[in-house]
Design a protein around this motif. Structure first.
Motif, short mmCIF file in Angstrom:
data_model
loop_
_atom_site.label_atom_id
_atom_site.label_comp_id
_atom_site.label_asym_id
_atom_site.label_seq_id
_atom_site.Cartn_x
_atom_site.Cartn_y
_atom_site.Cartn_z
N ASN A 1 -23.71 34.25 -32.65
CA ASN A 1 -24.72 33.83 -32.18
C ASN A 1 -24.78 32.16 -32.67
O ASN A 1 -25.31 31.31 -32.07
CB ASN A 1 -26.00 34.06 -33.05
CG ASN A 1 -26.54 35.56 -32.39
OD1 ASN A 1 -26.64 35.47 -31.38
ND2 ASN A 1 -26.88 36.55 -33.36
N GLU A 2 -23.71 31.80 -33.46
CA GLU A 2 -23.58 30.30 -33.77
C GLU A 2 -22.93 29.58 -32.46
O GLU A 2 -23.38 28.50 -32.13
CB GLU A 2 -22.60 30.19 -34.90
CG GLU A 2 -23.12 30.37 -36.33
CD GLU A 2 -22.07 30.19 -37.51
OE1 GLU A 2 -21.13 29.90 -37.10
OE2 GLU A 2 -22.67 30.39 -38.50
N ALA A 3 -22.10 30.14 -32.14
CA ALA A 3 -21.44 29.82 -30.46
C ALA A 3 -22.51 29.76 -29.52
O ALA A 3 -22.50 28.88 -28.68
CB ALA A 3 -20.25 30.81 -30.19
N ARG A 4 -23.42 30.81 -29.48
CA ARG A 4 -24.37 30.78 -28.27
C ARG A 4 -25.49 29.57 -28.56
O ARG A 4 -25.78 29.18 -27.28
CB ARG A 4 -25.07 32.28 -28.30
CG ARG A 4 -24.24 33.31 -27.78
CD ARG A 4 -25.06 34.53 -28.05
NE ARG A 4 -26.18 34.70 -26.95
CZ ARG A 4 -26.13 35.06 -25.54
NH1 ARG A 4 -25.18 35.49 -25.04
NH2 ARG A 4 -27.26 35.09 -25.10
N GLU A 5 -25.92 29.58 -29.78
CA GLU A 5 -26.80 28.45 -30.07
C GLU A 5 -26.24 27.10 -29.64
O GLU A 5 -26.85 26.20 -29.05
CB GLU A 5 -27.50 28.78 -31.51
CG GLU A 5 -28.37 29.77 -31.42
CD GLU A 5 -28.81 30.04 -32.87
OE1 GLU A 5 -28.17 29.41 -33.91
OE2 GLU A 5 -29.75 30.58 -33.22
N ALA A 6 -25.03 26.81 -29.98
CA ALA A 6 -24.11 25.72 -29.54
C ALA A 6 -24.35 25.66 -28.36
O ALA A 6 -24.20 24.19 -27.91
CB ALA A 6 -22.92 25.73 -30.38
N ALA A 7 -24.20 26.63 -27.27
CA ALA A 7 -23.89 26.25 -26.08
C ALA A 7 -25.39 26.37 -25.20
O ALA A 7 -25.44 26.40 -24.29
CB ALA A 7 -23.27 27.66 -25.64
N GLY A 8 -26.35 26.32 -26.29
CA GLY A 8 -27.77 26.18 -25.71
C GLY A 8 -28.29 27.59 -25.05
O GLY A 8 -29.37 27.52 -24.43
#
Length: 335
Positions: free
Chosen positions: A189-196
């Protein structure tokens, strides 16, 4: 030969005129049909009523049935729940659920999150699995004493109106809270949020129960692109055809006396008010399904067509025979 269509989301059309414009063959069938109220209001409630003779989907083991059509290692487990990935969006005093159709979850993301769930609940007798990134399951070595609502009832709506109930409600609410905390801090989820992208910040439990010993129906073959329908076909040894593999040139009076075709492409679009996608899907349905069915009816290859259109407010069943298709003076009435 009789052909039955199950089309959830059909009566969510912005107006009857849209059906006339986008789906002329369907509009003709609906106009010339006899109309009766439809008791079910969703695909799942229709399945529960037709295949188990119960009044609602809360007493039909939807997850266990669907699991029979999945490639799940622990498919022999007795007690099942769907544990589908969702995004819970806080909007003032409401928490709105967005289901997996809105999240574009990858296989790698799904595997990583399921592994974390499995490790966390390793001592609880629970087995998590994800045969598809959009479809997650949990099997339990103990009975699952909660009553739930299918995710299709909740998507796009306030979850406060759909929380589960039952003897083990507190236990499963605690588990759900733990899952939300795990997901909140997960690297996926950290990666998803960083990718918008929207975070996968929750699960939705539904479809509790054990696989039934007996399911009754009168269909010779079932056509669908739906794992729950595929599970019913497998449990009843009924011929199952993916919608993309169905061929109208194989329809003859000698083949498939009763065919059920489940067309659920409109359902998600209607739930989220995505009307352009809904209209595009309806046009494709008319070309690929309703126009050929109407032609087969006129040629005598079909003796009757029935269209089930479940809807929470005004579901209807449309029945048309070869005689009915000659009643050209009838006009479309779907409201």
């Amino acid at each position: 030969m009789r052909f039955y269509f199950l089309v959830p989301g059909l009566l969510d059309s912005p107006s009857p005129q849209k059906i006339r414009e986008l789906a002329p063959a369907l509009a003709t069938l609906l106009a010339r049909a006899s109309v009766a109220p439809e008791r079910s209001y969703s695909l799942e409630s229709w399945i529960a009523q037709r295949f188990s003779q119960v009044e609602n989907d809360e007493t039909f083991p939807l997850a266990a049935i669907a699991s029979c059509a999945e490639q799940i290692a622990d498919s022999s487990a007795a007690n099942w729940l769907r544990a589908d990935p969702v995004h819970l969006s806080v909007n003032r005093d409401r928490v709105v659920l967005l289901d997996a159709s809105q999240l574009e979850i990858t296989i790698a993301e799904s595997k990583a999150l399921i592994l974390s769930m499995q490790m966390h609940f390793a001592n609880d007798g629970l087995t998590f699995s994800a045969p598809d990134p959009n479809r997650w399951y949990v099997a339990s070595d103990k009975p699952i004493a909660i009553r739930t609502h299918p995710v299709s009832h909740v998507r796009g709506r306030n979850v406060a109106n759909y929380w589960f109930d039952g003897v083990d409600r507190a236990l499963w609410q605690t588990r759900l809270s733990e899952i939300q905390m795990l997901l909140h801090a997960h690297p996926v989820n950290e990666a998803r949020e960083a990718a918008g992208q929207l975070a996968i910040n929750g699960m939705w439990f539904w479809g509790e129960g054990k696989a039934p010993n007996f399911i009754k129906h009168d269909y010779t073959q079932i056509v669908a692109n739906n794992v729950l329908i595929a599970g019913i076909a497998k449990l009843t040894a009924t011929r199952f055809i993916e919608t993309s593999q169905f061929r109208w040139d194989e329809v003859t009076p000698r083949r498939a006396e009763n065919t059920l075709a489940v067309l659920d492409q409109l359902d998600v679009s209607a739930a989220y008010g995505e009307w352009q996608a809904w209209q595009t899907a309806l046009m494709a349905m008319d070309q690929n399904w309703f126009a050929p069915a109407y032609a087969a009816l006129k040629k005598g290859q079909l003796t009757a067509i029935k269209i089930y259109a479940p809807n929470k407010e005004h579901g209807k069943t449309f029945s048309i025979s070869r005689i009915d298709q000659l009643k050209f003076w009838r006009r479309l009435q779907i409201t």
